[in-house]
Design a protein around this motif. Structure first.
Motif: not given
Length: 362
Positions: A213-221, A228-233, A311-315, A320-329
């Protein structure tokens, strides 16, 4: 009438007085030596041992000791005498030879010296070589990478982006935008052995891939929050969708300053048209080969270190769920990255580095 031993007169030459005053003023002089110098200067002014002791905090006997030491040995008498102990076996010539070989040669069977191979070469023990390297901050086993930008507008772009970080415009957002592409969902081929007292966590060296997956991110300085959002392409189409998401998530009355690199998907006609139709967006491209100027790269580094590397990710869904959880935290208690170096300090550092590599002889 005074009794006891007469105090011998103490006079200083011009050179001795200048040396003593220099030792007193110098910031790197040891406190013990500086106090002895003050004792001698006061004694040369004709003061008694009791008067000098009251000024310096020494007892009169100590003042008398340094007075007589100076009269006998002059300036050398103020220095500490060699302490008893085993005689030194490693000479300065041995140290110089070890350093010269380390810095200027390579072993015949390797690209760099180890403590043991160098010890065999110079005839010292491995621990002695280790102490020499530690004293001179040498680490032949380590290497770091670097890349100097060849962008003809490097200076202008650095001043522009650093100015945004250190003095952001009013009534505007500064967003550092980039993609972390091809993040792999990895699972180890066998179960992990968890950490326990006396044993680190163990895992197999091989792994199974379950997509990317690919993570598109924008950091507010200013705030440190990350959109952030994940896209398959990873195409300009997905990047335009991410810009649409940024546009909907930010206040419409604010200007948006976007810092991003020169990746091809950022410069397609689709992106040009999108930006041209929205005059509140201002794009600031980093110089080529200078991704370190984009602060969102620091966020990607933290994401990799804290979430992805072990991290261990089976799919891809788990990834993506782990990435979104990190973004939320992270966004729950955001901490902005503070840029502290000015553009002039960056240029000065680069100038010193360029001087070093041009003088290296390679």
């Amino acid at each position: 009438m005074r009794t006891g031993r007469p105090i011998p007169p103490l006079t200083l030459t011009i050179e001795e007085r200048e040396t003593l005053e220099h030792w007193i003023r110098r910031s790197k002089t040891g406190q013990a030596l500086a106090k002895r110098c003050r004792v001698i200067v006061s004694c040369a002014a004709g003061k008694s041992n009791s008067m000098v002791a009251a000024e310096t905090g020494f007892c009169p006997q100590t003042v008398g000791k340094w007075r007589y030491r100076f009269l006998e040995q002059r300036l050398d008498g103020l220095l500490d005498e060699p302490r008893p102990g085993a005689p030194r076996k490693i000479t300065d010539a041995d140290v110089e030879r070890a350093l010269t070989i380390t810095l200027e040669t390579m072993p015949s069977d390797a690209t760099h010296w180890s403590t043991r191979s160098l010890a065999l070469r110079v005839g010292l023990s491995q621990s002695a070589v280790s102490r020499i390297w530690r004293a001179f901050a040498l680490q032949p086993h380590r290497t770091e990478s670097f890349k100097l930008s060849t962008d003809p507008l490097f200076i202008e772009k650095v001043r522009d982006i650093v100015g945004l970080y250190m003095n952001p415009p009013d009534r505007a957002l500064v967003l550092c935008v980039d993609e972390k592409s091809q993040i792999q969902a990895l699972d180890r081929t066998q179960p992990l052995l968890p950490m326990r007292p006396g044993q680190v966590e163990r895992r197999t060296h091989d792994y199974s891939r379950h997509g990317t997956t690919s993570l598109f991110a924008a950091l507010d300085v200013k705030t440190g929050q990350v959109l952030g959002t994940c896209q398959r392409r990873h195409r300009s189409v997905e990047f335009r969708k991410f810009l649409d998401w940024i546009d909907a998530a930010t206040p419409s009355h604010l200007d948006i300053h976007i810092v991003m690199d020169n990746y091809a998907t950022h410069k397609t006609p689709i992106i040009h048209s999108w930006l041209a139709s929205r005059p509140r967006y201002h794009v600031h491209f980093t110089p080529t080969g200078s991704s370190w100027l984009n602060l969102v790269e620091r966020f990607f580094a933290a994401l990799t270190e804290k979430q992805l590397r072990r991290g261990v990710h089976r799919s891809t869904r788990e990834l993506e769920a782990a990435i979104y959880h990190y973004l939320e935290v992270t966004n729950h208690e955001p901490k902005p990255f503070i840029w502290i170096k000015t553009a002039d300090q960056i240029f000065a550092s680069l100038a010193r580095f360029c001087q070093r590599i041009s003088d290296s002889g390679h």
